[in-house]
Design a protein around this motif. Structure first.
Motif, PDB file in Angstrom:
ATOM      1  N   GLY A 212      37.141  46.652  46.243  1.00  0.00           N
ATOM      2  CA  GLY A 212      37.061  45.580  47.235  1.00  0.00           C
ATOM      3  C   GLY A 212      38.432  45.259  47.793  1.00  0.00           C
ATOM      4  O   GLY A 212      39.165  46.135  48.216  1.00  0.00           O
ATOM      5  N   GLU A 213      38.799  43.995  47.727  1.00  0.00           N
ATOM      6  CA  GLU A 213      40.082  43.532  48.258  1.00  0.00           C
ATOM      7  C   GLU A 213      41.151  43.412  47.176  1.00  0.00           C
ATOM      8  O   GLU A 213      42.257  42.948  47.435  1.00  0.00           O
ATOM      9  CB  GLU A 213      39.887  42.178  48.937  1.00  0.00           C
ATOM     10  N   GLU A 214      40.845  43.817  45.954  1.00  0.00           N
ATOM     11  CA  GLU A 214      41.700  43.546  44.803  1.00  0.00           C
ATOM     12  C   GLU A 214      42.970  44.390  44.701  1.00  0.00           C
ATOM     13  O   GLU A 214      43.867  44.040  43.953  1.00  0.00           O
ATOM     14  CB  GLU A 214      40.893  43.709  43.512  1.00  0.00           C
ATOM     15  N   ARG A 215      43.053  45.509  45.405  1.00  0.00           N
ATOM     16  CA  ARG A 215      44.235  46.383  45.308  1.00  0.00           C
ATOM     17  C   ARG A 215      44.767  46.716  46.698  1.00  0.00           C
ATOM     18  O   ARG A 215      44.733  47.871  47.130  1.00  0.00           O
ATOM     19  CB  ARG A 215      43.885  47.665  44.556  1.00  0.00           C
ATOM     20  N   PRO A 216      45.321  45.727  47.380  1.00  0.00           N
ATOM     21  CA  PRO A 216      45.816  45.987  48.741  1.00  0.00           C
ATOM     22  C   PRO A 216      47.102  46.821  48.732  1.00  0.00           C
ATOM     23  O   PRO A 216      47.904  46.736  47.801  1.00  0.00           O
ATOM     24  CB  PRO A 216      46.080  44.588  49.284  1.00  0.00           C
TER      25      PRO A 216
END
Length: 194
Positions: free
Chosen positions: A167-171
């Motif tokens: 998801g958005e957890e590892r930008p």
């Protein structure tokens, strides 16, 4: 008049049931709230949409007589490392369709995987920060599965591919603007084995 009312009484419950069923695929697995994907069949969330294990049930390379070679689903995400021959692809906002330029990248990835038959691949689905955590986990899963489907269509065995959504957890980029968000909307490819 009575016939129309009777038809409405039949149609309304059917519409409510259809809406309930149609809403289910957007929800990620209930057991996944953090980025690390569970491994192995013993984990209750191993088959959830957010982790998206790509192995065909009951099939493995080991059953074909090659006990040394594991299929991708039996490996942990930590078993995969960056590989120079596999390149990432990007996505448009709130989309998971493969764009024309990214299809060429996937074609090159498929060619590399064909010439490196011992390599298993992990496809990580990523999103930008917009949207809820649950929505982005599901979107990242759809992105990773879209790339997997493309590679399978190019002749890569599904048993060599594992997908996971972060998801958005590892930008890649932490700024709050479109150029940064575009970098974060991606599928990242890692390899394992030889």
């Amino acid at each position: 008049m009575t016939n129309a009312r009777g038809s409405a009484l039949v149609v309304i419950p059917l519409l409510v049931a259809a809406l309930g069923v149609a809403g289910c695929p957007k929800r990620p697995g209930t057991g996944v709230t953090t980025a690390p994907a569970p491994g192995g069949a013993a984990s209750p969330a191993a088959g959830s949409p957010a982790t998206g294990s790509a192995s065909a049930s009951g099939q493995s390379s080991a059953s074909a007589g090659s006990a040394q070679r594991k299929d991708a689903a039996s490996l942990q995400p930590s078993d995969f490392k960056p590989v120079g021959g596999l390149k990432d692809i990007r996505f448009d906002f709130d989309r998971y369709e493969i764009r024309a330029g990214d299809a060429r990248v996937l074609d090159a990835n498929a060619h590399w995987l064909k010439t490196n038959a011992g390599v298993q691949v992990l496809i990580e689905g990523h999103c930008d920060e917009r949207g809820t955590l649950e929505y982005n986990l599901a979107l990242g899963d759809r992105r990773a599965k879209a790339a997997m489907s493309y590679l399978v269509g190019q002749g890569i065995s599904a048993t060599r591919i594992r997908v996971v959504s972060y998801g958005e957890e590892r930008p890649l980029c932490a700024a709050h603007d479109e150029s940064c968000w575009a970098m974060n909307r991606r599928d990242h490819f890692l390899g394992s084995g030889k």
